[in-house]
Design a protein around this motif. Sequence first.
Motif, PDB file in Angstrom:
ATOM      1  N   PHE B   5      -0.384   1.085  -0.289  1.00  0.00           N
ATOM      2  CA  PHE B   5       0.335   2.264  -0.309  1.00  0.00           C
ATOM      3  C   PHE B   5       1.586   2.005   0.545  1.00  0.00           C
ATOM      4  O   PHE B   5       2.799   2.597  -0.057  1.00  0.00           O
ATOM      5  CB  PHE B   5      -0.526   3.378   0.743  1.00  0.00           C
ATOM      6  CG  PHE B   5       0.341   4.198   1.276  1.00  0.00           C
ATOM      7  CD1 PHE B   5       0.478   5.357   0.393  1.00  0.00           C
ATOM      8  CD2 PHE B   5       0.945   4.391   2.684  1.00  0.00           C
ATOM      9  CE1 PHE B   5       1.294   6.647   0.639  1.00  0.00           C
ATOM     10  CE2 PHE B   5       1.643   5.605   2.883  1.00  0.00           C
ATOM     11  CZ  PHE B   5       1.929   6.780   1.905  1.00  0.00           C
ATOM     12  N   LEU B   6       1.703   0.986   1.220  1.00  0.00           N
ATOM     13  CA  LEU B   6       2.961   0.587   2.083  1.00  0.00           C
ATOM     14  C   LEU B   6       3.740   0.064   0.776  1.00  0.00           C
ATOM     15  O   LEU B   6       4.976  -0.050   0.989  1.00  0.00           O
ATOM     16  CB  LEU B   6       2.737  -0.513   3.052  1.00  0.00           C
ATOM     17  CG  LEU B   6       2.191   0.295   4.522  1.00  0.00           C
ATOM     18  CD1 LEU B   6       1.729  -0.915   5.211  1.00  0.00           C
ATOM     19  CD2 LEU B   6       2.885   1.278   5.100  1.00  0.00           C
ATOM     20  N   LEU B   7       3.241  -0.592  -0.015  1.00  0.00           N
ATOM     21  CA  LEU B   7       4.096  -1.380  -0.838  1.00  0.00           C
ATOM     22  C   LEU B   7       4.758  -0.307  -1.923  1.00  0.00           C
ATOM     23  O   LEU B   7       6.030  -0.215  -2.255  1.00  0.00           O
ATOM     24  CB  LEU B   7       3.236  -2.022  -1.854  1.00  0.00           C
ATOM     25  CG  LEU B   7       3.839  -2.900  -3.087  1.00  0.00           C
ATOM     26  CD1 LEU B   7       5.035  -3.981  -2.510  1.00  0.00           C
ATOM     27  CD2 LEU B   7       2.907  -3.591  -4.030  1.00  0.00           C
ATOM     28  N   VAL B   8       3.751   0.617  -2.370  1.00  0.00           N
ATOM     29  CA  VAL B   8       4.495   1.693  -3.171  1.00  0.00           C
ATOM     30  C   VAL B   8       5.665   2.739  -2.352  1.00  0.00           C
ATOM     31  O   VAL B   8       6.572   2.722  -2.806  1.00  0.00           O
ATOM     32  CB  VAL B   8       3.258   2.665  -3.424  1.00  0.00           C
ATOM     33  CG1 VAL B   8       3.914   4.053  -4.071  1.00  0.00           C
ATOM     34  CG2 VAL B   8       2.619   2.167  -4.654  1.00  0.00           C
ATOM     35  N   GLN B   9       5.439   2.659  -1.189  1.00  0.00           N
ATOM     36  CA  GLN B   9       6.376   3.370  -0.151  1.00  0.00           C
ATOM     37  C   GLN B   9       7.526   2.519  -0.167  1.00  0.00           C
ATOM     38  O   GLN B   9       8.774   3.187  -0.307  1.00  0.00           O
ATOM     39  CB  GLN B   9       5.813   3.417   1.240  1.00  0.00           C
ATOM     40  CG  GLN B   9       6.369   4.600   1.794  1.00  0.00           C
ATOM     41  CD  GLN B   9       6.028   5.977   1.242  1.00  0.00           C
ATOM     42  OE1 GLN B   9       5.052   5.956   0.697  1.00  0.00           O
ATOM     43  NE2 GLN B   9       7.033   7.071   1.559  1.00  0.00           N
ATOM     44  N   ALA B  10       7.480   1.055  -0.048  1.00  0.00           N
ATOM     45  CA  ALA B  10       8.718   0.330  -0.191  1.00  0.00           C
ATOM     46  C   ALA B  10       9.422   0.346  -1.477  1.00  0.00           C
ATOM     47  O   ALA B  10      10.591   0.471  -1.561  1.00  0.00           O
ATOM     48  CB  ALA B  10       8.212  -1.170   0.242  1.00  0.00           C
ATOM     49  N   LEU B  11       8.667   0.345  -2.660  1.00  0.00           N
ATOM     50  CA  LEU B  11       9.135   0.451  -3.922  1.00  0.00           C
ATOM     51  C   LEU B  11       9.869   1.784  -4.131  1.00  0.00           C
ATOM     52  O   LEU B  11      11.009   1.683  -4.660  1.00  0.00           O
ATOM     53  CB  LEU B  11       8.009   0.302  -5.010  1.00  0.00           C
ATOM     54  CG  LEU B  11       7.596  -1.052  -5.266  1.00  0.00           C
ATOM     55  CD1 LEU B  11       6.370  -1.123  -6.065  1.00  0.00           C
ATOM     56  CD2 LEU B  11       8.544  -2.089  -5.524  1.00  0.00           C
ATOM     57  N   SER B  12       9.472   2.796  -3.543  1.00  0.00           N
ATOM     58  CA  SER B  12      10.333   4.208  -3.676  1.00  0.00           C
ATOM     59  C   SER B  12      11.340   4.037  -2.848  1.00  0.00           C
ATOM     60  O   SER B  12      12.366   4.523  -3.325  1.00  0.00           O
ATOM     61  CB  SER B  12       9.264   5.334  -3.676  1.00  0.00           C
ATOM     62  OG  SER B  12       9.021   5.420  -2.175  1.00  0.00           O
ATOM     63  N   GLY B  13      11.279   3.574  -1.840  1.00  0.00           N
ATOM     64  CA  GLY B  13      12.474   3.320  -0.868  1.00  0.00           C
ATOM     65  C   GLY B  13      13.653   2.686  -1.615  1.00  0.00           C
ATOM     66  O   GLY B  13      14.725   2.905  -1.826  1.00  0.00           O
ATOM     67  N   LEU B  14      13.115   1.591  -2.229  1.00  0.00           N
ATOM     68  CA  LEU B  14      13.884   0.768  -3.090  1.00  0.00           C
ATOM     69  C   LEU B  14      14.848   1.365  -4.069  1.00  0.00           C
ATOM     70  O   LEU B  14      15.885   1.009  -4.371  1.00  0.00           O
ATOM     71  CB  LEU B  14      13.379  -0.653  -3.572  1.00  0.00           C
ATOM     72  CG  LEU B  14      13.014  -1.572  -2.407  1.00  0.00           C
ATOM     73  CD1 LEU B  14      12.273  -2.870  -3.117  1.00  0.00           C
ATOM     74  CD2 LEU B  14      14.139  -2.172  -2.000  1.00  0.00           C
ATOM     75  N   ALA B  15      14.000   2.084  -4.849  1.00  0.00           N
ATOM     76  CA  ALA B  15      14.400   2.983  -5.826  1.00  0.00           C
ATOM     77  C   ALA B  15      15.723   4.066  -5.408  1.00  0.00           C
ATOM     78  O   ALA B  15      16.771   4.256  -5.982  1.00  0.00           O
ATOM     79  CB  ALA B  15      13.452   3.904  -6.563  1.00  0.00           C
ATOM     80  N   SER B  16      15.324   4.573  -4.175  1.00  0.00           N
ATOM     81  CA  SER B  16      16.408   5.421  -3.643  1.00  0.00           C
ATOM     82  C   SER B  16      17.555   4.607  -3.204  1.00  0.00           C
ATOM     83  O   SER B  16      18.787   5.056  -3.340  1.00  0.00           O
ATOM     84  CB  SER B  16      16.018   6.462  -2.415  1.00  0.00           C
ATOM     85  OG  SER B  16      14.655   6.370  -2.525  1.00  0.00           O
ATOM     86  N   ALA B  17      17.337   3.436  -2.778  1.00  0.00           N
ATOM     87  CA  ALA B  17      18.401   2.473  -2.113  1.00  0.00           C
ATOM     88  C   ALA B  17      19.304   2.045  -3.479  1.00  0.00           C
ATOM     89  O   ALA B  17      20.792   2.444  -3.330  1.00  0.00           O
ATOM     90  CB  ALA B  17      17.859   1.464  -1.497  1.00  0.00           C
TER      91      ALA B  17
END
Lengths: 260, 617, 237
Positions: B5-17
């Motif tokens: 879950f944390l990984l997916v959260q990080a990925l979506s953060g990277l996408a917005s970034a």
Amino acid sequence: MTLLAVEGLTKRFGGVLAAKSVSFALDEGEMLAIIGPNGAGKSTTFNMVGGQLRPDGGSVMLAGKDVTGLPSRALCRMGVGRTFQVAQTFLSFSVLGNVQMALLAHHGQTRQLLSDAAVMHRDAALALLDRVGMAAQAGRPIGELAYGDVKRVELAIALAAAPRLLLMDEPTAGMAPSERTALMALVAGIARAERIGVLFTEHDMDAVFAHADRILVLVRGEIIARGSPEEVRADPEVQRVYLGHSGTRAAGRARRPVHG
Amino acid sequence: MEWSFLLVQALSGLASASSLFVIASGLTIVFGVTRIVNFAHGSFYMLGAYLAVTIVPWLLEFDRSPTLFFVGVLASALVVGLLGVAMEMLLLRRIYRVPELFQLLATFGVVLIVQDLVQLAWGPMDIPGPRAPGLRHGVTILDQRFPAYELFLIVVGPAVLALLWLLMHRTRFGVLIRAATQDREMVGALGVNQAMLFTGTLFLGAALAGLGGALQIPRISANAHMDLSVITEAFVVTVIGGMGSVPGAFIAALLIGLLQAFGVLIFPKITLVLVFLLMAAVLVVKPWGLLGRPEAAAGRAVLPEGILDPGRMDWAGKVLAVVALAVMLALPLIDAYAVKVGTEVLIFALAAVSLNFLVGNGGIVSFGHAAYFGLGAYGAGLLVVKAGLPMEPALIAAPIAGGLAAALFGFFVVRLSGIYLAMLTMAFAQIAYAVVFQWVEVTGGDNGLVGVWPSHWAASREVYHYLTAVLTLAAIVFLRRVIHAPFGATLRAARDSAQRADAIGIDVRMHRWLGFTLAGAAAGLAGGLYAFSKGSIDPTLLGIPMSVDFLSMILLGGIQSVLGPVAGAAAFHSLKDFFLPLTDHWRLLLGLSIIAMVLVFPRGLAGAFASLRRRPA
Amino acid sequence: MVDTVLDVTGLRAGYGPAEVLFGVDLTLARGEVAALMGRNGAGKSTTLKAIMGLLTPRAGTVRFAGQEIAGMAPYRIARLGLGYVPEERRIFTDLTVMENLAVGRRAAPPGREAWTPERLFAFFPNLAEMRHRRAGAMSGGEQQMLTIARTLMGNPEAVLLDEPSEGLAPVIVEQMADAVLRMKDEGLAVLVSEQNLDFAAAVADRALILEKGTVRWQGDIATLEADEDIRRAYLTV
């Protein structure tokens, strides 16, 4: 009596040692010049004494009190006046207003909300302007003055705080040669009359050799020579690294009126 | 919490970034070369999205191929780039030399114009875009589904960074951009046609914004609020990264993307606040951002734009003041509408004078003055509606609320100067807006609160008008007095030369902070009075458009004049109140007027009046 | 026949309300080095800026290579073959030495050998060793050389050189003088503003003295060196 005692001042920028254990002392009423090639650490040393830079090591004592690392507004309250390489004044004010502002600050009245600033300290400000020969221009906007006159007003601003020590960073930079001599003579006169110590940096060898009591030569962050103008001028190391030919000539010329 | 879950959260953060970086890189490049903070950058982003939801579906009619999707996205970006060229040639070229306050306002004028034009062209409804062929599926990562398109976006940011790096270091255009970022005039003296360089830069910057917008269409529908929502974030990214620095923008975008992605887990409601707190923290430690550098000191000292010598009021000024006062007091003789407008004019006059106390007298260009006005209104309104207190204590609380907020935000604001300061004030205003907007239980959220009525004795419009007149005029006279007093002079001195002020023993930061607080308190009083005149409060009182209204008032009145903003407020508000009901295109009109003011009338009404009188009869 | 490359008549200019130049007349011959002298504030830098278009002249004519350039944008003046080296150096500190040179690059007029980085490195050997160094990491003297080299990359016919010795240690000043003399050898006309008589005497054929915004005296450098009255009146102690 020793006014300023600087001991082992050191400053690093990244890997570069801009000032390496610089020590010197300055007496009341004495004029001490720091000279040296560009990038030798003059400004760094100067700004550490003046509170613009915090030293990495060493100490600055003013009349026996440790003032190392104090900001310049605190130094001002302890009797240190300052002029800048490019004159710093309040451009939207009149000549008189500039000095009045300095007096308001000196008297700690800058937070008054209701009194009328335009009428405060008028006479004292005019007296200061008179001392630097600028009283006749008091009513003019400072932006209209010739640069040499701006530098005089800046001196009056610095004197408003009744300083014991004046720090002058290249006081004659940007001025005409004749204005330079007059300004330095004015500074020297005031310093000697009122026992104000003056520490200044300068590129103009005429100004240095004609007015400094003692000279420090700074190269790559270290003092390589110190002494009276005669001693410094005679130092072969100084001639080699700094003065070069035309500088030595200027240094010789500067004393010509005195000797001959 | 699971790792996946944390990984997916990080990925979506990277996408917005990644998306954020694409947009912010354009803003930062344009700033670097032109030194203009382009408010309309958000409009370019919005136009990118609207163009893409038009062009891409049309292309996909021919063939639902990924290629055509991206051709459409790139085409949208290119069209936006051309619009950037048009903006440079028509507007920016004329304002490169004006003070930054005017530049910000002029580009905000473009924002208003584009908002109306977009509504005219595409209508008021949100327009959903097509999904990207070939990237519609989800990818399974450690048992979690993650959209392929988001993965694609993660790659876009670094790819754009790499392409920009090549452009900046391997092409002459790029080297010139970097050189001009440092010293435009010198680049010109070496034979480079700056006009072409600036136009090219605007093309690049606008196209990046357009690309950012076009890439969003599979994620969000094109809508009319995209511009201001993205511009705030893009400002934050460029400020944190250091204005003019592309790598800085990249790092800042990453920080913010990840902060939002994880912040939402911890403080779901206040992610925006977290972002702004990050910005405040960075700016306190590194005032020019992570990779930015201090503005090179201007070579020649110039007279500041603002109040010079406040001087005495001459006979013409006195006559004018007496006439204005008489008109204000006589308004109840006309009709209720005149009284309503008159009350509001008085309130806005106080807000404008308090803003000019900062801008004109202190050189502190606040772009978020509405925050203190609005918080004053909420301070008073909440006491009445929620605590059941009467008007009198609420009106005392209003300036306290505005002053406290200004003291809190001002603590950070006064550490900066120039354009950084303007952007930080705006960011703080957006925090205040977000809190008021999102804290529905207390503030009523979007709808606000009603029932903020004056006490019985002041309930009639006329009495309230006179009450407002007494309070606002007293406050204005007080502020004028302060401008003439040592405190006001000290603020002007610090504006003229902070270095000199410091050297004569003035604690510049502390005086600015006190000045900011005082202005905030005055604005808070104005806000409190406004709340009772309307009977209600809502978040628009704190919004960017309200701040821009105040700025327009002081610009119209003349920021070099102590009382000009009073005239500016009267003219601006009467015109707005008159025209707003008559037109559907108030924003278009206002935008054009702001631009016209900046171009034709930069010294405002007071300046025009003064030059009229100086002309020999 | 004296072939004039730059011909300025009645030039007036200033900053905002302040007027600095009150009708400057001067000429510069092809291949000549002339020193524009005078006290600070006399208008030396202002003259060069106004010729270059960095300040818009308020009156007067400026003819360069037969063409009127008063009021033209600086980039167009530069493209006509007039180079400008500013007083404060103003190198691009973030760019490498090579990139700084690239910004200055313009094609040479037909029939003239173009300046290349390699030729300039032969001219300024110090720079050759640091071609990929960030210009901001160089010493003051090296930066001054770079700013001249950068202007030469535009293959100018004449160069306006503003106070090249200002703020430099005397040893570096001597290297600067050497550079100006070699520019002359290359056939460049140079108008150099200077306060230091030693420097002017080392590089220039002719001197013009500005005072209060007009040219008060012009003549041979040797005459100026010999005539103490003129020097005292217009220049130094």
